[in-house]
Design a protein around this motif. Sequence first.
Motif, PDB file in Angstrom:
ATOM      1  N   TRP A   1      -1.241   6.442  -3.234  1.00 12.58           N
ATOM      2  CA  TRP A   1      -2.356   5.565  -2.883  1.00 12.58           C
ATOM      3  C   TRP A   1      -3.692   6.029  -3.434  1.00 12.58           C
ATOM      4  O   TRP A   1      -4.723   5.412  -3.164  1.00 12.58           O
ATOM      5  CB  TRP A   1      -2.446   5.444  -1.362  1.00 12.58           C
TER       6      TRP A   1
ATOM      7  N   SER B   1      -9.512   0.680   3.046  1.00 15.08           N
ATOM      8  CA  SER B   1      -8.850   1.948   3.348  1.00 15.08           C
ATOM      9  C   SER B   1      -9.875   2.917   3.922  1.00 15.08           C
ATOM     10  O   SER B   1     -11.090   2.715   3.812  1.00 15.08           O
ATOM     11  CB  SER B   1      -8.208   2.556   2.099  1.00 15.08           C
TER      12      SER B   1
ATOM     13  N   LYS C   1      -1.670  17.861   3.891  1.00 15.07           N
ATOM     14  CA  LYS C   1      -0.852  16.683   4.159  1.00 15.07           C
ATOM     15  C   LYS C   1      -0.479  16.557   5.629  1.00 15.07           C
ATOM     16  O   LYS C   1      -0.272  15.460   6.138  1.00 15.07           O
ATOM     17  CB  LYS C   1       0.413  16.721   3.296  1.00 15.07           C
TER      18      LYS C   1
ATOM     19  N   LYS D   1      -3.538   4.000  17.178  1.00 15.98           N
ATOM     20  CA  LYS D   1      -2.713   5.111  16.687  1.00 15.98           C
ATOM     21  C   LYS D   1      -3.086   6.425  17.385  1.00 15.98           C
ATOM     22  O   LYS D   1      -2.200   7.220  17.751  1.00 15.98           O
ATOM     23  CB  LYS D   1      -2.895   5.254  15.177  1.00 15.98           C
TER      24      LYS D   1
ATOM     25  N   GLU E   1      -3.153  15.972  -0.474  1.00 18.01           N
ATOM     26  CA  GLU E   1      -1.703  15.967  -0.300  1.00 18.01           C
ATOM     27  C   GLU E   1      -1.126  17.370  -0.475  1.00 18.01           C
ATOM     28  O   GLU E   1      -0.181  17.762   0.219  1.00 18.01           O
ATOM     29  CB  GLU E   1      -1.056  15.007  -1.286  1.00 18.01           C
TER      30      GLU E   1
ATOM     31  N   ILE F   1      -1.159   0.223   7.448  1.00 17.88           N
ATOM     32  CA  ILE F   1      -0.246   1.353   7.360  1.00 17.88           C
ATOM     33  C   ILE F   1      -1.040   2.655   7.435  1.00 17.88           C
ATOM     34  O   ILE F   1      -2.217   2.698   7.093  1.00 17.88           O
ATOM     35  CB  ILE F   1       0.582   1.334   6.056  1.00 17.88           C
ATOM     36  N   PHE F   2      -0.363   3.706   7.898  1.00 17.76           N
ATOM     37  CA  PHE F   2      -0.903   5.067   7.894  1.00 17.76           C
ATOM     38  C   PHE F   2       0.010   5.896   7.007  1.00 17.76           C
ATOM     39  O   PHE F   2       1.228   5.887   7.193  1.00 17.76           O
ATOM     40  CB  PHE F   2      -0.938   5.643   9.310  1.00 17.76           C
ATOM     41  N   THR F   3      -0.565   6.597   6.059  1.00 15.59           N
ATOM     42  CA  THR F   3       0.260   7.322   5.103  1.00 15.59           C
ATOM     43  C   THR F   3      -0.402   8.616   4.639  1.00 15.59           C
ATOM     44  O   THR F   3      -1.621   8.677   4.495  1.00 15.59           O
ATOM     45  CB  THR F   3       0.571   6.450   3.869  1.00 15.59           C
ATOM     46  N   SER F   4       0.424   9.626   4.418  1.00 18.14           N
ATOM     47  CA  SER F   4      -0.042  10.878   3.811  1.00 18.14           C
ATOM     48  C   SER F   4       0.420  10.998   2.366  1.00 18.14           C
ATOM     49  O   SER F   4       0.292  12.065   1.752  1.00 18.14           O
ATOM     50  CB  SER F   4       0.478  12.077   4.618  1.00 18.14           C
ATOM     51  N   GLU F   5       0.946   9.918   1.818  1.00 18.20           N
ATOM     52  CA  GLU F   5       1.383   9.906   0.422  1.00 18.20           C
ATOM     53  C   GLU F   5       0.174   9.614  -0.467  1.00 18.20           C
ATOM     54  O   GLU F   5       0.048   8.557  -1.078  1.00 18.20           O
ATOM     55  CB  GLU F   5       2.486   8.861   0.232  1.00 18.20           C
TER      56      GLU F   5
ATOM     57  N   GLU G   1      -4.619  11.816   6.361  1.00 13.19           N
ATOM     58  CA  GLU G   1      -3.879  10.609   6.027  1.00 13.19           C
ATOM     59  C   GLU G   1      -4.848   9.493   5.669  1.00 13.19           C
ATOM     60  O   GLU G   1      -6.056   9.570   5.941  1.00 13.19           O
ATOM     61  CB  GLU G   1      -2.992  10.165   7.194  1.00 13.19           C
TER      62      GLU G   1
END
Length: 339
Positions: free
Chosen positions: A192, A244, A227, A281, A223, A184-188, A231
């Motif tokens: 994490w 990660s 953000k 990506k 973040e 997964i790719f996430t900016s949250e 990521e």
Amino acid sequence: MDIVQSDTITDIERGEWERLVGTEHAGKSFGWYRAVEDSGMRDMHYIFLKEEGHLVAAATCYPYEEEFLNVKMRFLEVRSPFGTASGLFSVSPEHIPRILKELEKTRQGVDAKGILVLELRARESTFLRPWMKGYNPIRIPDDTYIDLNFADFDDYLASLDASARRSVRKTLNRAEKRWNLTTIFTSEFSVWKETAHRLRGYLCNEHGTPRSHLTESFYEALEKYLKDKAELIVCLKDDVPVASGLILNSRVLAVHKLAGIDPKYKEFQAYFIMYYEGIRKALQRNQRKICFGPTTYEFKEKIGCKREQILGYARLGNPLFQVALNFYGRGLRFLGKTF
């Protein structure tokens, strides 16, 4: 001409910073420096040079201990924190002597024994060379990159030799059908941060690089301030995070850095999966280039990476140490563990 010494980048406006350094590399961005400051991971210092109200030159730096001739020594490092980007900027070479003079004042103010101007690409080093009297040129581990001149991921795979292509496809097939790995790719970052901090810690302990073990507060600051450009890529096995890495994005460039992996899961090749999925990506986003940093050159060259020489300059305040550096620095690949 006005010169300002500061401990925060907010003493200038974001727009004038971007006009000086550009927007291609998110590791040079206003938000990146705000995140570093807010997290407290580096004791940042800035030098801003203005001419008729316009920012025309700047330096970003921080004190840190490095090993020189088997002795721990405090240096003032001039670069973007956590490597891969220069921290010295100028619209004209005529401003460089003034910036260097101010850096010497900063060095004395933080009680550092020397100055290291790091992370210079060839053109940056050439730009500075005529003005670096009293500094020694040094080598830093090469960066790695891929120019993404491909229509899609299959087109990228077709560019590899047959052995490498089979290896990538075999690993991806195993990840999906045998190992149940997902990416997964996430900016949250707030969700994490604990996971990323823990996974990064394993690799920092293994390689003896505690200075690049990102704190949870650093991820929180990313973040808050970056953000839209930062990521995490997270690889999971059966919903368990096993690896990660941090990615900094701009419209044209993806920079992968500061990875971490749980050693209990190394057999599943999550480290390699993150490279392949990162390339996929970046191609989907139509980015033109992807950078993977130093080390593991044999693997990176197999997947199509080229190497870019990275240079720097070093100067020690003590003349005797400088003589030692003159002798010791010939052909030296310096600071191999700074990432």
